[in-house]
Scaffold this active site. Structure first.
Site, PDB file in Angstrom:
ATOM      1  N   PHE A 150       0.815  -1.225   0.000  1.00 50.69           N
ATOM      2  CA  PHE A 150       0.000   0.000   0.000  1.00 50.69           C
ATOM      3  C   PHE A 150       0.840   1.262   0.000  1.00 50.69           C
ATOM      4  CE2 PHE A 150       0.740  -0.149   4.613  1.00 50.69           C
ATOM      5  CZ  PHE A 150       0.905   1.193   4.912  1.00 50.69           C
ATOM      6  N   CYS A 282       9.450   1.608   3.652  1.00 43.09           N
ATOM      7  CA  CYS A 282      10.347   0.498   4.022  1.00 43.09           C
ATOM      8  C   CYS A 282      11.761   1.000   4.261  1.00 43.09           C
ATOM      9  CB  CYS A 282      10.355  -0.566   2.937  1.00 43.09           C
ATOM     10  SG  CYS A 282      11.079   0.042   1.428  1.00 43.09           S
TER      11      CYS A 282
HETATM   12  P1  NAD Z   1       1.326  -6.615   3.105  1.00 44.20           P
HETATM   13  O1  NAD Z   1       2.322  -7.706   3.247  1.00 44.20           O
HETATM   14  O2  NAD Z   1       0.170  -6.597   4.040  1.00 44.20           O
HETATM   15  O3  NAD Z   1       0.670  -6.647   1.625  1.00 44.20           O
HETATM   16  C1  NAD Z   1       1.491  -6.684   0.469  1.00 44.20           C
HETATM   17  C2  NAD Z   1       0.706  -7.351  -0.658  1.00 44.20           C
HETATM   18  O4  NAD Z   1       0.420  -8.702  -0.272  1.00 44.20           O
HETATM   19  C3  NAD Z   1      -0.632  -6.695  -0.942  1.00 44.20           C
HETATM   20  O5  NAD Z   1      -0.833  -6.688  -2.328  1.00 44.20           O
HETATM   21  C4  NAD Z   1      -1.647  -7.581  -0.216  1.00 44.20           C
HETATM   22  O6  NAD Z   1      -2.894  -7.617  -0.851  1.00 44.20           O
HETATM   23  C5  NAD Z   1      -0.988  -8.956  -0.268  1.00 44.20           C
HETATM   24  N1  NAD Z   1      -1.259  -9.771   0.916  1.00 44.20           N
HETATM   25  C6  NAD Z   1      -1.495  -9.326   2.179  1.00 44.20           C
HETATM   26  N2  NAD Z   1      -1.664 -10.380   3.022  1.00 44.20           N
HETATM   27  C7  NAD Z   1      -1.523 -11.493   2.275  1.00 44.20           C
HETATM   28  C8  NAD Z   1      -1.571 -12.887   2.565  1.00 44.20           C
HETATM   29  N3  NAD Z   1      -1.808 -13.339   3.799  1.00 44.20           N
HETATM   30  N4  NAD Z   1      -1.366 -13.759   1.565  1.00 44.20           N
HETATM   31  C9  NAD Z   1      -1.119 -13.332   0.310  1.00 44.20           C
HETATM   32  N5  NAD Z   1      -1.065 -12.017  -0.023  1.00 44.20           N
HETATM   33  C10 NAD Z   1      -1.256 -11.105   0.938  1.00 44.20           C
HETATM   34  O7  NAD Z   1       2.126  -5.246   3.134  1.00 44.20           O
HETATM   35  P2  NAD Z   1       1.537  -3.780   3.175  1.00 44.20           P
HETATM   36  O8  NAD Z   1       0.952  -3.543   4.531  1.00 44.20           O
HETATM   37  O9  NAD Z   1       0.706  -3.522   1.974  1.00 44.20           O
HETATM   38  O10 NAD Z   1       2.873  -2.920   2.988  1.00 44.20           O
HETATM   39  C11 NAD Z   1       3.721  -2.584   4.048  1.00 44.20           C
HETATM   40  C12 NAD Z   1       4.861  -3.559   4.159  1.00 44.20           C
HETATM   41  O11 NAD Z   1       5.583  -3.603   2.927  1.00 44.20           O
HETATM   42  C13 NAD Z   1       5.880  -3.171   5.209  1.00 44.20           C
HETATM   43  O12 NAD Z   1       6.283  -4.321   5.889  1.00 44.20           O
HETATM   44  C14 NAD Z   1       7.029  -2.588   4.388  1.00 44.20           C
HETATM   45  O13 NAD Z   1       8.288  -2.657   5.018  1.00 44.20           O
HETATM   46  C15 NAD Z   1       6.972  -3.447   3.190  1.00 44.20           C
HETATM   47  N6  NAD Z   1       7.642  -2.809   2.069  1.00 44.20           N
HETATM   48  C16 NAD Z   1       8.857  -3.283   1.722  1.00 44.20           C
HETATM   49  C17 NAD Z   1       9.546  -2.693   0.692  1.00 44.20           C
HETATM   50  C18 NAD Z   1      10.894  -3.192   0.296  1.00 44.20           C
HETATM   51  O14 NAD Z   1      11.369  -2.770  -0.729  1.00 44.20           O
HETATM   52  N7  NAD Z   1      11.524  -4.069   1.041  1.00 44.20           N
HETATM   53  C19 NAD Z   1       8.980  -1.608  -0.006  1.00 44.20           C
HETATM   54  C20 NAD Z   1       7.720  -1.159   0.380  1.00 44.20           C
HETATM   55  C21 NAD Z   1       7.062  -1.771   1.424  1.00 44.20           C
END
Ligand code: NAD
Length: 498
Positions: A150, A282
């Site tokens: 998100f 992140c």
């Molecule tokens: P999230 O893991 O909740 O969701 C990421 C994606 O996975 C979304 O498209 C969501 O629909 C899907 N998803 C969520 N739960 C799932 C499940 N149980 N099974 C399968 N798919 C699922 O992450 P978020 O809250 O959207 O984003 C924030 C997180 O992303 C933070 O932990 C942040 O550090 C990380 N992030 C990392 C980077 C990086 O480059 N390392 C960059 C941006 C964000």
């Protein structure tokens, strides 16, 4: 905004077969502004089929045509830039300038991908043996799934899609259901740029769509960005189904400040990197490691700067916007309560903040803990909100050990004027992206973005050279075109020797 945002498949909006829908919020008001379709497994199959069929011709499209489409895509995004910025702020909550900044960083990857004719150059060795030549070429994989978080509705999709497409693949993007609109605007930009139907598809959805993409036999590669537990799940499921997977996860980024640092610059950097986008990055700095004796002076500088920050609606000139949802805000608040129970000193309490925004918005102001113990959950867990912890240590070595003991290894920064210690830090720290007097060291587009340890599962980082390698597989062709006809009966069962 339309009442129900849908998918984009085979070059046009598509409602899909599922009745499931999610709510879209305006975080600055806490109100529901619309709904988004949540794909069924059947919808995934339809999108992958469209991408698979488009791949049959896209893979043979000339490099010069691909490059022209990328240039035109860049122009289309620039034309829609203001609209994209407003949509990101409306759904995510980050302030307009920050939303615009993420588009700028995404466009840098598009610009990198415009050089695809040069980036896909292979190798050729003449006469490796008598009249035998060897060539290496890189070919596309097929349908690639992009699953994005998100916090960067435009930038993270743009880390992957331009390179995947430039390399000759087709794409199914599954954006976060919390911020679904930017992906559709990007799809319209691709269409305006003349990308053939089915090469770039958007599937709105949640875990149902993700899990089908991870097991679908025609999906060849998965690029995922999100939290560490989901990244681990995506990596394990995708690879066990034969897919190439890069899964970028969560982070806990330390900024180490040595006594010889410019403390004003360090305090500016700490506040910018901790509270930009309300800490929902992140690469946000969530821990400042103050190497004594500068702790008191640094914390005083950070507190002074926090007092000047305005929290409010990102459309009304605030410095920091709301959190993305009420559920997420409450989770971050529960960490503040846990920090207090664990005995950390709450130097600034963001729960009391005055805001310039809706009374039901998902608000939490900048929060600062001092004297944080590395045993506490506020130190160890990724909070992903505007909460900065200060840990005080007596020496450079203790700071380095602390950073290296973290389970995460996404980004880190060192503030110092000592070149030798800076060089030691960049060599010995176990983190994928290092900033020296730079707080958020996001690599430029020609380099690659990625962390170590629990911040990334897989071998390839995002974009840059790693991106080209991830979205292609190499083939080596050894060929003989003899200048004279070989004599008959020239059979040799041995490997050719000297
Ligand atoms: P999230 O893991 O909740 O969701 C990421 C994606 O996975 C979304 O498209 C969501 O629909 C899907 N998803 C969520 N739960 C799932 C499940 N149980 N099974 C399968 N798919 C699922 O992450 P978020 O809250 O959207 O984003 C924030 C997180 O992303 C933070 O932990 C942040 O550090 C990380 N992030 C990392 C980077 C990086 O480059 N390392 C960059 C941006 C964000």
């Amino acid at each position: 905004m339309s009442d129900r945002l849908t998918h984009w498949v085979d070059g046009k909006p598509w409602t899909g077969s599922s009745d499931r829908r999610g709510e879209i919020f305006d975080p600055a008001h806490g109100s529901v502004t619309g709904h988004v379709s949540l794909a069924s497994e059947l919808d995934v199959d339809t999108a992958v089929k469209a991408a698979s069929s488009a791949w049959q011709s896209w893979r043979w499209t000339t490099l010069s045509r691909r490059a022209r489409i990328l240039f035109d895509f860049r122009a289309a995004v620039l034309r829609r830039r203001d609209e994209l910025t407003r949509v990101i702020t409306a759904e995510h909550g980050k302030v307009l300038d920050d939303a615009d900044g993420e588009i700028a960083r995404g466009l840098e990857v598009v610009e990198y991908a415009c050089g695809i004719p040069a980036l896909l150059k292979g190798g050729f060795s003449e006469s490796v043996s008598t009249q035998v030549d060897v060539a290496s070429i890189r070919q596309p994989l097929g349908v690639c799934a992009l699953i994005t978080p998100f916090n960067f509705p435009a930038m993270v999709p743009l880390w992957f899609a331009p390179i995947a497409i430039a390399c000759g693949n087709t794409v199914v993007l599954k954006p976060s259901e919390k911020v679904p609109s930017a992906a559709v605007i990007l799809a319209e930009c691709w269409a305006e740029a003349g990308l053939p139907d089915g090469v770039f598809n958007v599937l709105q959805g949640d875990a149902v769509a993700v899990d089908r993409l991870l097991t679908h036999p025609d999906v060849r590669a998965v690029s995922f960005v999100g939290s560490t537990p989901v990244a681990r799940h995506v990596y394990e499921t995708g690879t066990s189904h034969g897919k190439r997977v890069q899964a970028l996860g969560g982070a806990k980024n330390h900024m180490v400040v040595l006594p010889d640092a410019d403390l004003d610059a360090a305090a500016d950097a700490a506040v910018s990197a901790a509270f930009g986008s309300a800490g929902e990055r992140c690469m946000a700095v969530s821990v400042v490691v103050a190497v004594e004796p500068i702790g008191d002076e640094l914390v005083a500088g950070i507190k002074r700067r926090i007092a000047e920050l305005r929290t409010g609606d990102g459309r009304l000139g605030a410095d920091m916007g709301p959190l993305v949802t009420g559920v997420h805000r409450d989770r971050v608040v529960s960490y503040i309560e846990a920090g207090l129970r664990a005995g950390a000193e709450l130097a600034v309490d963001g729960r009391d903040v005055d805001v310039d925004g809706g009374s039901d918005g998902f608000w939490l102001g900048p929060t600062l803990f001092d004297h944080v113990s590395p045993e506490t959950s506020i130190y160890q867990d990724e909070i992903f909100g505007p909460v900065l912890s200060v840990v005080r240590v007596p020496s450079f070595n203790r700071a380095l050990d602390l950073v290296n003991a973290s389970i995460y290894g996404n980004g880190t920064a060192l503030f110092t004027s000592d070149g030798a210690l800076a060089r030691r830090y960049q060599s010995e720290v176990e983190v994928g992206m290092v900033g020296i007097n730079v707080p958020i060291p996001v690599p430029a587009a020609a380099y690659s973005f990625g962390g170590w340890k629990s911040s990334l599962f897989g071998d390839a980082h995002a974009y840059g050279e790693d991106g080209i390698h991830f979205f292609t597989r190499s083939k080596v062709v050894t060929s003989r075109w003899p200048h004279t006809k070989a004599p008959r009966g020239d059979i040799d069962l041995n490997f050719p020797g000297r």
